[in-house]
Design an enzyme around this catalytic site. Sequence first.
Site, PDB file in Angstrom:
ATOM      1  N   HIS A 274       5.611   0.754  -7.325  1.00  0.00           N
ATOM      2  CA  HIS A 274       5.832   1.013  -5.897  1.00  0.00           C
ATOM      3  C   HIS A 274       6.288  -0.263  -5.207  1.00  0.00           C
ATOM      4  CE1 HIS A 274       1.743  -0.563  -5.758  1.00  0.00           C
ATOM      5  NE2 HIS A 274       1.778  -0.614  -4.428  1.00  0.00           N
TER       6      HIS A 274
ATOM      7  N   HIS B  53       5.331  -2.338  -2.738  1.00  0.00           N
ATOM      8  CA  HIS B  53       4.572  -3.400  -2.070  1.00  0.00           C
ATOM      9  C   HIS B  53       4.856  -4.778  -2.682  1.00  0.00           C
ATOM     10  CE1 HIS B  53       1.433  -0.447  -0.241  1.00  0.00           C
ATOM     11  NE2 HIS B  53       2.500  -0.591   0.525  1.00  0.00           N
TER      12      HIS B  53
ATOM     13  N   ASP C 161       3.138  -7.377  -3.371  1.00  0.00           N
ATOM     14  CA  ASP C 161       2.305  -7.938  -4.441  1.00  0.00           C
ATOM     15  C   ASP C 161       2.562  -7.237  -5.780  1.00  0.00           C
ATOM     16  OD1 ASP C 161       0.987  -5.641  -3.338  1.00  0.00           O
ATOM     17  OD2 ASP C 161      -0.900  -6.265  -4.251  1.00  0.00           O
ATOM     18  N   HIS C 162       3.513  -6.320  -5.809  1.00  0.00           N
ATOM     19  CA  HIS C 162       3.912  -5.654  -7.054  1.00  0.00           C
ATOM     20  C   HIS C 162       5.354  -5.946  -7.448  1.00  0.00           C
ATOM     21  CE1 HIS C 162       0.280  -3.027  -7.516  1.00  0.00           C
ATOM     22  NE2 HIS C 162       0.124  -3.509  -6.304  1.00  0.00           N
TER      23      HIS C 162
ATOM     24  N   HIS D  88      -0.672   6.469  -1.862  1.00  0.00           N
ATOM     25  CA  HIS D  88      -0.749   5.059  -1.446  1.00  0.00           C
ATOM     26  C   HIS D  88       0.573   4.680  -0.761  1.00  0.00           C
ATOM     27  CE1 HIS D  88      -1.807   0.823  -1.616  1.00  0.00           C
ATOM     28  NE2 HIS D  88      -0.707   0.556  -2.289  1.00  0.00           N
TER      29      HIS D  88
ATOM     30  N   ASP E  25      -1.255   1.122  -7.652  1.00  0.00           N
ATOM     31  CA  ASP E  25      -2.352   1.146  -6.673  1.00  0.00           C
ATOM     32  C   ASP E  25      -2.797   2.571  -6.356  1.00  0.00           C
ATOM     33  OD1 ASP E  25      -2.342  -1.590  -6.534  1.00  0.00           O
ATOM     34  OD2 ASP E  25      -1.387  -1.709  -4.560  1.00  0.00           O
TER      35      ASP E  25
ATOM     36  N   HIS F  80      -5.626  -3.907  -9.660  1.00  0.00           N
ATOM     37  CA  HIS F  80      -6.511  -4.815  -8.916  1.00  0.00           C
ATOM     38  C   HIS F  80      -7.914  -4.815  -9.508  1.00  0.00           C
ATOM     39  CE1 HIS F  80      -3.981  -5.816  -5.380  1.00  0.00           C
ATOM     40  NE2 HIS F  80      -3.470  -4.600  -5.538  1.00  0.00           N
TER      41      HIS F  80
END
Length: 259
Positions: free
Chosen positions: A57, A59, A61-62, A115, A132, A170
């Site tokens: 996805h 985001h 942090d990905h 998410h 996530d 995470h």
Amino acid sequence: MKLQVTPVQAFTDNYIWLIHSPLDPRSVVVVDPGDAAPVQQALSSQGLTLSGILITHHHGDHVGGVVELLRQQSVPVFGPAHEQVPGNPQPLREGDSAEFQSLGLRFSVLDVPGHTAGHIAYSGHGSLFCGDTLFSAGCGRLFEGTAEQMAASLAKFADLPDETQVYCAHEYTLSNLQFALAVEPGNEISAAYLEECRARRARHQATVPSDIRRERNVNPFLRCDLDTVKQAAEGRAGRALNPVEVFAVIREWKDGFRG
Ligand SMILES: [Zn+2]
């Protein structure tokens, strides 16, 4: 043969997963490289070659490390068809597969909105890379999707074989289990798992991967059809709830929960 997968720690609590080729364990596919530096460090210190990138996805942090990794080396990139992500990935939706033929790796794609609206997951070789969407004993926050979508997405995971290894993105297991026990105080499997995870964290070890059997036993978001979880949600809402409403109440309860 069990897939060899190793974690790269990033930011405060992210895991970037390296999937080793069954044909050549020094060739790896990286899942959700939010930061290039720790990935590059892991590759060079372990003598590994980057051979592909999977994205779940959009985001930061990905995906934050995708462009930098591709600058060093051109490799195939796969990502969600319905989201804007860097690296110009081959777009995937449910029913598609991400295949790295020369590595002997092939994953089928699941659409798992909730998410984010276009979130996908990769399932194959007895393993699930769920981004996530699912965490051990928890699930992702609903940033773009509805409770109904997320519940349906998690139901797809719950249908996977018991022993499927769940590679969450995470390290949230301890706080998730504290919440799970607030929902189901009598769940002895969760209580025992919390002790086990506390011991692992005290040794600075990851609590993930999990597996689908465990998640069905401890994860309140996969247990919304059970009386214990339904009653806890109804007690909180003060009225009778259908299964999607149970999920929505539990998710909202978690958003405000401080263990
Ligand atoms: Zn995310």
